[in-house]
Design an enzyme around this catalytic site. Structure first.
Site, PDB file in Angstrom:
ATOM      1  N   HIS A  82      -2.738  11.051   0.769  1.00  0.00           N
ATOM      2  CA  HIS A  82      -2.195  10.860   2.123  1.00  0.00           C
ATOM      3  C   HIS A  82      -1.569  12.192   2.550  1.00  0.00           C
ATOM      4  O   HIS A  82      -0.357  12.300   2.746  1.00  0.00           O
ATOM      5  CB  HIS A  82      -1.188   9.708   2.121  1.00  0.00           C
ATOM      6  CG  HIS A  82      -0.865   9.153   3.474  1.00  0.00           C
ATOM      7  ND1 HIS A  82      -1.000   7.811   3.795  1.00  0.00           N
ATOM      8  CD2 HIS A  82      -0.406   9.737   4.604  1.00  0.00           C
ATOM      9  CE1 HIS A  82      -0.629   7.601   5.054  1.00  0.00           C
ATOM     10  NE2 HIS A  82      -0.258   8.774   5.570  1.00  0.00           N
ATOM     11  N   GLU A 108      -7.034   8.510   6.455  1.00  0.00           N
ATOM     12  CA  GLU A 108      -7.285   9.096   7.775  1.00  0.00           C
ATOM     13  C   GLU A 108      -7.794  10.536   7.706  1.00  0.00           C
ATOM     14  O   GLU A 108      -7.145  11.460   8.225  1.00  0.00           O
ATOM     15  CB  GLU A 108      -6.009   9.062   8.630  1.00  0.00           C
ATOM     16  CG  GLU A 108      -5.447   7.681   8.873  1.00  0.00           C
ATOM     17  CD  GLU A 108      -4.208   7.702   9.781  1.00  0.00           C
ATOM     18  OE1 GLU A 108      -3.780   8.793  10.190  1.00  0.00           O
ATOM     19  OE2 GLU A 108      -3.674   6.624  10.068  1.00  0.00           O
ATOM     20  N   ARG A 119       0.861  -1.183   0.000  1.00  0.00           N
ATOM     21  CA  ARG A 119       0.000   0.000   0.000  1.00  0.00           C
ATOM     22  C   ARG A 119       0.897   1.234   0.000  1.00  0.00           C
ATOM     23  O   ARG A 119       1.715   1.425   0.903  1.00  0.00           O
ATOM     24  CB  ARG A 119      -0.903   0.007   1.238  1.00  0.00           C
ATOM     25  CG  ARG A 119      -1.650   1.317   1.411  1.00  0.00           C
ATOM     26  CD  ARG A 119      -2.496   1.325   2.675  1.00  0.00           C
ATOM     27  NE  ARG A 119      -3.053   2.645   2.875  1.00  0.00           N
ATOM     28  CZ  ARG A 119      -2.728   3.457   3.888  1.00  0.00           C
ATOM     29  NH1 ARG A 119      -1.831   3.092   4.794  1.00  0.00           N
ATOM     30  NH2 ARG A 119      -3.268   4.638   3.993  1.00  0.00           N
ATOM     31  N   ASN A 173      -6.704   1.840  10.052  1.00  0.00           N
ATOM     32  CA  ASN A 173      -5.396   2.053  10.661  1.00  0.00           C
ATOM     33  C   ASN A 173      -5.588   2.020  12.167  1.00  0.00           C
ATOM     34  O   ASN A 173      -6.364   2.805  12.720  1.00  0.00           O
ATOM     35  CB  ASN A 173      -4.814   3.399  10.236  1.00  0.00           C
ATOM     36  CG  ASN A 173      -4.536   3.460   8.732  1.00  0.00           C
ATOM     37  OD1 ASN A 173      -4.654   2.446   8.037  1.00  0.00           O
ATOM     38  ND2 ASN A 173      -4.174   4.631   8.248  1.00  0.00           N
ATOM     39  N   TYR A 184      -3.705   1.866  15.994  1.00  0.00           N
ATOM     40  CA  TYR A 184      -2.482   2.016  16.801  1.00  0.00           C
ATOM     41  C   TYR A 184      -2.722   1.809  18.295  1.00  0.00           C
ATOM     42  O   TYR A 184      -1.820   1.381  18.996  1.00  0.00           O
ATOM     43  CB  TYR A 184      -1.844   3.386  16.546  1.00  0.00           C
ATOM     44  CG  TYR A 184      -1.219   3.459  15.160  1.00  0.00           C
ATOM     45  CD1 TYR A 184       0.067   2.994  14.950  1.00  0.00           C
ATOM     46  CD2 TYR A 184      -1.943   3.925  14.062  1.00  0.00           C
ATOM     47  CE1 TYR A 184       0.639   3.006  13.691  1.00  0.00           C
ATOM     48  CE2 TYR A 184      -1.381   3.938  12.794  1.00  0.00           C
ATOM     49  CZ  TYR A 184      -0.088   3.472  12.615  1.00  0.00           C
ATOM     50  OH  TYR A 184       0.477   3.472  11.353  1.00  0.00           O
ATOM     51  N   GLU A 231      -2.854  -0.082   8.319  1.00  0.00           N
ATOM     52  CA  GLU A 231      -1.685   0.357   9.076  1.00  0.00           C
ATOM     53  C   GLU A 231      -1.781  -0.223  10.477  1.00  0.00           C
ATOM     54  O   GLU A 231      -2.824  -0.137  11.124  1.00  0.00           O
ATOM     55  CB  GLU A 231      -1.619   1.888   9.225  1.00  0.00           C
ATOM     56  CG  GLU A 231      -1.210   2.630   7.983  1.00  0.00           C
ATOM     57  CD  GLU A 231      -1.095   4.143   8.222  1.00  0.00           C
ATOM     58  OE1 GLU A 231      -0.846   4.552   9.375  1.00  0.00           O
ATOM     59  OE2 GLU A 231      -1.262   4.894   7.251  1.00  0.00           O
TER      60      GLU A 231
HETATM   61  O1  IFM Z   1       3.059   7.969   9.870  1.00  0.00           O
HETATM   62  C1  IFM Z   1       1.688   7.944  10.131  1.00  0.00           C
HETATM   63  C2  IFM Z   1       0.899   7.745   8.854  1.00  0.00           C
HETATM   64  O2  IFM Z   1       1.226   8.703   7.898  1.00  0.00           O
HETATM   65  C3  IFM Z   1      -0.575   7.823   9.145  1.00  0.00           C
HETATM   66  N1  IFM Z   1      -0.935   6.926  10.221  1.00  0.00           N
HETATM   67  C4  IFM Z   1      -0.151   6.950  11.420  1.00  0.00           C
HETATM   68  C5  IFM Z   1       1.327   6.840  11.087  1.00  0.00           C
HETATM   69  C6  IFM Z   1       2.164   6.886  12.375  1.00  0.00           C
HETATM   70  O3  IFM Z   1       2.003   8.117  13.007  1.00  0.00           O
END
Ligand code: IFM
Length: 488
Positions: free
Chosen positions: A154, A199, A110, A322, A324, A383
């Site tokens: 992006h 995002e 990606r 995504n 985290y 992500e």
């Molecule tokens: O680096 C970023 C990415 O561009 C978008 N999602 C989170 C990542 C980590 O901060």
């Protein structure tokens, strides 16, 4: 249009699994064997990057300036003073990066397309040389059996469009659609999977609310405009692409996180609900239900014209998620963001070098929410990964046990979610390469491949070997497991 199952089957049929295995590098066993997550055979394994964070070559072949060029060159904006001028020089070194992915057995890549390469002024003339780069990249991927997953935006808006109001100008829905059509016209014969935006809520919050990302705008009204026009652009472009092409998988990518009050105070519970609306459902509700969250309907009403919500609700073939960590939130009357902000983490929570909580179970919660409230869409984790202060390379490898453990735990969560009926079909690690981490610059490393920014030398990390072993179904893999990771 490809049916979902056909798409996955064809993507897998062309995987790099048959590529030559990576030479073995011994990794010291220092912990108890960790279990290896079991994912379904049709699960798609990939790596993720974005254009401004890795490409460099910001003036090459007619590329126009982006808002991130402007922002990163503004003194004081980037914590370590770096810019994306060179980054990982992927524009010139892409062939080696593709080779690395193939050797690791990754099946999909990606990446994002830089709008200012394709249309240096943002609208009008198409810069064929800019598209030539993606042509070369896509052909290199396909030659290695790696499926290209392209993202159209992006965060690197052409500066020329920012000068016309950027995401505050409603016309951007048409500008973005024209750019999307020109790009897909050139690459859509080979790239079958397209995400519209990356995002949007993060771009609206940090770039148009807090102002610590490009274009550096601030305030709630600014956030609301950027948010609505991104939603509108996403739906308008997706519908146009759907009308023009019948064989594409079309979707978009959201950053989603469970939101919890950081304390048991009632005001923090209320703040968490507002934060959830501003971060998560501000995209999910219009995308899947055709409405804005009730808490903010009145804020959006002056911007929403007849037909907007129907356009935004264009059916997706997939949703990129995504993930985290969770957000632990407190009431914060001074915060532009719905009077809420990040609060303290639960005691004992482990964190990455970004200070983000490591909470794999939150991934299951996000996917369960999509299953229960948004029709269980086909999802890729587009992500997931972590920043740690990695040691320097030694003997051609970077040993990053914390990242290995992070990935192992999140892949276990992915398997758990699938077991609970979530329609999760693949996982893309963030990120292939250490890169330009926005306002943090080059000092924050998320890659499974180490990049020496002075020499551009790539050094695989143990985490790439771990992923490679999981993809190839090797038993006993993991930090402290067999004690060996396959590494290039
Ligand atoms: O680096 C970023 C990415 O561009 C978008 N999602 C989170 C990542 C980590 O901060």
């Amino acid at each position: 249009m490809l049916r979902r199952r056909d798409f996955l089957t064809s993507a897998l049929a062309s995987t790099a699994l048959a590529a030559s295995p990576l030479p073995l590098v011994a990794m010291k066993a220092s912990a108890q064997p960790a279990s290896v997550p079991r994912l379904p055979p049709a699960f798609l394994w990939g790596a993720s990057t974005s254009a401004y964070q890795i490409e460099g070559a910001v003036t090459a072949d007619g590329r126009g300036p982006s808002i991130w060029d402007t922002f990163s060159h503004t003194p004081g904006r980037i914590n370590d003073g770096t810019t994306g001028d060179v980054a990982c020089d992927h524009y010139n070194l892409y062939a080696g990066d593709v080779e690395l992915m193939a050797r690791a057995g990754l099946q999909a890549y990606r990446f994002s397309i830089a709008w200012p390469r394709v249309m240096p002024e943002g609208t009008g003339a198409v810069n064929a040389k800019g598209l030539d780069f993606y042509d070369r990249l896509v052909d290199a991927l396909l030659a290695q059996g790696i499926s290209p997953f392209a993202c159209l935006y992006h965060w690197d808006l052409p500066q020329a469009l920012q000068d016309r109001g950027g995401w505050h100008n409603r016309d951007i829905a048409g500008w973005f659609t024209d750019y999307a059509q020109a790009t897909v016209a050139r690459l859509g014969d080979r790239v079958k999977s397209w995400a519209m935006l990356n995002e949007p809520s993060v771009h609206a919050i940090f770039g148009h609310g807090f102002g610590n990302h490009a274009p550096g705008l601030t305030g709630w009204a600014s956030y609301v405009k950027a948010q609505h026009h991104q939603n509108l652009a996403q739906g308008t472009a997706l519908r146009a692409l759907r009308a023009a092409h019948s064989d594409l998988m079309l979707g978009t990518v959201l950053s989603l996180q469970p939101v919890l009050p950081a304390t048991d105070r009632p005001e923090d519970a209320a703040a968490a609900a507002r934060f959830d609306a501003a971060w998560n459902t501000i995209n999910l509700d219009p995308l899947f239900h055709g409405r804005y969250p009730a808490a903010f309907e009145a804020d959006f009403a002056p911007l929403v014209q007849p037909g907007d919500l129907a356009a935004i609700r264009a059916p997706l073939d997939f949703l990129g998620v995504n993930y985290y960590g969770r957000a632990h939130v407190v009431n914060a009357p001074d915060s532009f963001l719905a009077q809420a902000s990040f609060g303290p983490l639960p005691p004992g929570t482990h964190t990455t070098a970004m200070g983000w909580p490591i909470e794999p179970q939150g991934m299951v919660e996000v996917l369960a929410r999509l299953r229960d409230h948004y029709g269980n869409p086909l999802v890729f984790i587009t992500e997931n990964g972590a920043c740690f202060d990695d040691p320097a390379p030694v003997n051609g490898v970077v040993i990053d046990p914390q990242r290995v453990e992070f990935l192992r735990a999140h892949l276990a969560a992915a398997a758990d979610a699938i077991g609970k009926g979530c329609a999760l079909q693949g996982y893309f690690v963030w990120s292939l390469l250490d890169n330009f981490e926005w306002a943090e610059g080059e000092r924050r490393r998320f890659g499974v491949v180490h990049v020496d920014f002075a020499t551009q030398k790539r050094t695989p990390k143990a985490s790439l070997g771990f992923l490679s072993d999981v993809i190839r179904g090797k038993p006993g893999t993991g930090i402290g497991g067999a004690g060996v990771a396959s590494m290039p």
